[in-house]
Scaffold this motif. Structure first.
Motif, PDB file in Angstrom:
ATOM      1  N   ILE A   1       0.896  -1.280   0.231  1.00  0.00           N
ATOM      2  CA  ILE A   1      -0.076  -0.074   0.100  1.00  0.00           C
ATOM      3  C   ILE A   1       0.800   1.573   0.003  1.00  0.00           C
ATOM      4  O   ILE A   1       2.026   1.010   0.324  1.00  0.00           O
ATOM      5  CB  ILE A   1      -0.872  -0.116   1.230  1.00  0.00           C
ATOM      6  CG1 ILE A   1      -2.075   1.149   1.134  1.00  0.00           C
ATOM      7  CG2 ILE A   1      -0.335   0.145   2.492  1.00  0.00           C
ATOM      8  CD1 ILE A   1      -3.313   0.872   2.069  1.00  0.00           C
TER       9      ILE A   1
ATOM     10  N   MET B   1      -2.405   5.902  -0.174  1.00  0.00           N
ATOM     11  CA  MET B   1      -3.613   5.313   0.127  1.00  0.00           C
ATOM     12  C   MET B   1      -4.074   5.252   1.657  1.00  0.00           C
ATOM     13  O   MET B   1      -5.103   5.258   1.933  1.00  0.00           O
ATOM     14  CB  MET B   1      -3.330   4.046  -0.557  1.00  0.00           C
ATOM     15  CG  MET B   1      -3.211   3.678  -1.851  1.00  0.00           C
ATOM     16  SD  MET B   1      -2.815   1.942  -2.292  1.00  0.00           S
ATOM     17  CE  MET B   1      -2.715   2.123  -4.041  1.00  0.00           C
TER      18      MET B   1
ATOM     19  N   GLY C   1      -4.258  -4.428   2.058  1.00  0.00           N
ATOM     20  CA  GLY C   1      -3.319  -4.088   0.866  1.00  0.00           C
ATOM     21  C   GLY C   1      -2.541  -5.293   0.606  1.00  0.00           C
ATOM     22  O   GLY C   1      -2.118  -5.648  -0.639  1.00  0.00           O
TER      23      GLY C   1
ATOM     24  N   HIS D   1      -7.205  -2.083  -2.266  1.00  0.00           N
ATOM     25  CA  HIS D   1      -6.757  -1.089  -1.917  1.00  0.00           C
ATOM     26  C   HIS D   1      -7.603  -0.046  -1.908  1.00  0.00           C
ATOM     27  O   HIS D   1      -8.880  -0.153  -2.534  1.00  0.00           O
ATOM     28  CB  HIS D   1      -5.692  -0.552  -3.094  1.00  0.00           C
ATOM     29  CG  HIS D   1      -4.604  -1.589  -3.038  1.00  0.00           C
ATOM     30  ND1 HIS D   1      -4.153  -2.546  -4.147  1.00  0.00           N
ATOM     31  CD2 HIS D   1      -3.330  -1.631  -2.017  1.00  0.00           C
ATOM     32  CE1 HIS D   1      -3.016  -3.088  -3.467  1.00  0.00           C
ATOM     33  NE2 HIS D   1      -2.619  -2.638  -2.491  1.00  0.00           N
TER      34      HIS D   1
END
Length: 122
Positions: free
Chosen positions: A20, A24, A52, A57
């Motif tokens: 990730i 994010m 993730g 995501h």
């Protein structure tokens, strides 16, 4: 609630350890905060990192966390977030077979609510 610097460090460390990005993490945390997720900031960041790792995501992860947090505390589902909703005891569909929409409040909605006098925009 974590101090801002500790939260930034946690987001950075989560991005390094998991699949990730820092962006994010920040966007997901912001979205869940404005939507009223009851989990602590550190738990949300950790959950975003864990999801993730399973290829979930931003929006997919945010929707999953929002849905699960309506029913369970983070300590109860830690490590199980990637499991099916059914196995977590969460109904994904209503009695008519329609998908139940996740209760997310988008930034645009905050501005619209503020214009109508229903809330404060960030």
């Amino acid at each position: 609630m974590l101090p801002v610097e500790d939260l930034r460090l946690l987001a950075y460390n989560t991005a390094i350890k998991h699949n990730i990005t820092i962006a994010m993490v920040h966007k997901g945390l912001y979205q869940l905060r404005v939507s009223g997720c009851p989990w602590q900031d550190a738990d949300i960041v950790e959950a975003l990192g864990d999801l993730g790792d399973y290829g979930l995501h931003y929006l997919l992860a945010v929707e999953r966390i929002a849905r699960i947090s309506e029913m369970h505390s983070y300590s109860r589902v830690k490590g199980l977030l990637h499991h099916s909703y059914e196995s977590l005891g969460i109904n994904e569909r209503d009695e008519n077979g329609e998908l139940i929409a996740t209760k997310l409040l988008w930034k645009e909605n905050l501005f619209n609510r503020n214009e109508r006098g229903e809330g404060n925009a960030p």
